[in-house]
Design a protein around this motif. Structure first.
Motif, PDB file in Angstrom:
ATOM      1  N   TYR A 125       0.850  -1.182   0.000  1.00 52.85           N
ATOM      2  CA  TYR A 125       0.000   0.000   0.000  1.00 52.85           C
ATOM      3  C   TYR A 125       0.886   1.232   0.000  1.00 52.85           C
ATOM      4  O   TYR A 125       1.865   1.277   0.735  1.00 52.85           O
ATOM      5  N   CYS A 176       0.296   7.775  -2.945  1.00 49.75           N
ATOM      6  CA  CYS A 176      -0.541   7.818  -4.141  1.00 49.75           C
ATOM      7  C   CYS A 176      -1.723   6.851  -4.067  1.00 49.75           C
ATOM      8  O   CYS A 176      -2.560   6.824  -4.961  1.00 49.75           O
ATOM      9  N   GLY A 177      -1.796   6.028  -3.024  1.00 49.13           N
ATOM     10  CA  GLY A 177      -2.958   5.152  -2.865  1.00 49.13           C
ATOM     11  C   GLY A 177      -2.874   3.861  -3.661  1.00 49.13           C
ATOM     12  O   GLY A 177      -3.801   3.052  -3.618  1.00 49.13           O
ATOM     13  N   GLN A 178      -1.782   3.643  -4.397  1.00 51.07           N
ATOM     14  CA  GLN A 178      -1.622   2.368  -5.121  1.00 51.07           C
ATOM     15  C   GLN A 178      -1.606   1.235  -4.104  1.00 51.07           C
ATOM     16  O   GLN A 178      -0.950   1.353  -3.070  1.00 51.07           O
ATOM     17  N   SER A 179      -2.290   0.157  -4.405  1.00 48.73           N
ATOM     18  CA  SER A 179      -2.285  -0.946  -3.463  1.00 48.73           C
ATOM     19  C   SER A 179      -2.582  -2.237  -4.187  1.00 48.73           C
ATOM     20  O   SER A 179      -3.060  -2.226  -5.327  1.00 48.73           O
ATOM     21  N   ARG A 222      -7.302  -1.803   0.213  1.00 49.32           N
ATOM     22  CA  ARG A 222      -7.248  -0.404  -0.197  1.00 49.32           C
ATOM     23  C   ARG A 222      -8.097   0.470   0.740  1.00 49.32           C
ATOM     24  O   ARG A 222      -7.666   1.533   1.182  1.00 49.32           O
ATOM     25  N   SER A 263      -6.748   3.266   3.332  1.00 52.12           N
ATOM     26  CA  SER A 263      -7.169   4.661   3.239  1.00 52.12           C
ATOM     27  C   SER A 263      -7.663   5.176   4.582  1.00 52.12           C
ATOM     28  O   SER A 263      -7.308   6.274   5.015  1.00 52.12           O
ATOM     29  N   LEU A 306     -13.522   5.735  -4.161  1.00 55.77           N
ATOM     30  CA  LEU A 306     -13.228   4.505  -4.902  1.00 55.77           C
ATOM     31  C   LEU A 306     -13.596   4.631  -6.376  1.00 55.77           C
ATOM     32  O   LEU A 306     -12.946   4.054  -7.236  1.00 55.77           O
ATOM     33  N   LYS A 310     -13.227   7.256  -8.086  1.00 52.26           N
ATOM     34  CA  LYS A 310     -12.091   7.966  -8.695  1.00 52.26           C
ATOM     35  C   LYS A 310     -10.932   7.029  -8.968  1.00 52.26           C
ATOM     36  O   LYS A 310     -10.070   7.302  -9.785  1.00 52.26           O
ATOM     37  N   LYS A 311     -10.887   5.902  -8.244  1.00 48.95           N
ATOM     38  CA  LYS A 311      -9.817   4.919  -8.460  1.00 48.95           C
ATOM     39  C   LYS A 311     -10.218   3.920  -9.540  1.00 48.95           C
ATOM     40  O   LYS A 311      -9.638   2.824  -9.630  1.00 48.95           O
ATOM     41  N   ASP A 312     -11.259   4.270 -10.299  1.00 52.78           N
ATOM     42  CA  ASP A 312     -11.685   3.414 -11.415  1.00 52.78           C
ATOM     43  C   ASP A 312     -12.259   2.075 -10.985  1.00 52.78           C
ATOM     44  O   ASP A 312     -12.115   1.084 -11.708  1.00 52.78           O
TER      45      ASP A 312
END
Ligand SMILES: [Zn+2]
Length: 183
Positions: free
Chosen positions: A59, A63-66, A122, A126, A173, A175-177
């Motif tokens: 995580y 940038c929130g990539q997880s 994720r 967050s 979420l 926005k995270k596609d």
């Protein structure tokens, strides 16, 4: 479409050393039970990229990539799910077993469980970030302090704080596609 048996994926997860795999892309340091490094997905000078080795999950607080070790390889090497599993199988010496349906036609692998696990990690990550690093989490941080909950415990159990705004998580979420249907 090739479908990889879940036994193959389990075996890879059992054998893989995520720290070693990710260590090929960024320098990692151990802090407590987790490993930290500068995120390979965004530019940064102070490490906010975190690996939990027991679960093979990562995580990034920046940038929130997880995701899992498999998604890590998919993102870094721009590979499909199957290609990423094949790459990891080579690195861990696991034989890849493919599956088809009994009549020989192949169906796409159902990776719902994997996607759900990623979604959970994720979301938990967050909320944990909001508790730990943002002004919104301040009051909750002070509360935990007053209850003598040590920072190591907050870290270990990924305690988090959910904003009062009920729509926040959904918007975040989306926005995270992540598709609304799936959510
Ligand atoms: Zn990042």
């Amino acid at each position: 479409m090739k479908r990889i048996s879940s036994a193959t994926i389990d075996e890879i997860n059992k054998r893989v050393n995520m720290v070693e795999i990710v260590g090929e892309y960024t320098r990692l340091e151990q802090r407590g039970s987790n490993w930290w490094g500068c995120c390979p997905f965004h530019n940064e000078k102070t490490p906010s990229f975190n690996i939990t080795p027991e679960s093979n999950l990562f995580y990034c607080f920046g940038c929130g990539q997880s995701g899992s070790v498999i998604t890590f390889i998919m993102e870094m090497e721009k590979l499909s799910f199957v290609e990423a599993v094949e790459t990891l199988a080579r690195k861990t010496g696991v034989e890849v077993i493919y599956e088809g349906t009994p009549d020989g036609t192949e169906t796409p692998r159902d990776n719902t469980r994997e996607l759900l696990m990623e979604l959970y990690s994720r979301v938990a990550g967050s909320f944990h970030y909001i508790l730990d690093k943002t002004p919104q989490g301040e009051k909750a941080r002070r509360y935990l302090e007053s209850r003598k909950v040590a920072p190591e415990i907050i870290e270990k159990f990924q305690l988090g704080f959910a904003p009062e705004d009920r729509r926040w998580l959904f918007q975040f979420l989306k926005k995270k596609d992540i598709l609304p249907n799936f959510l």
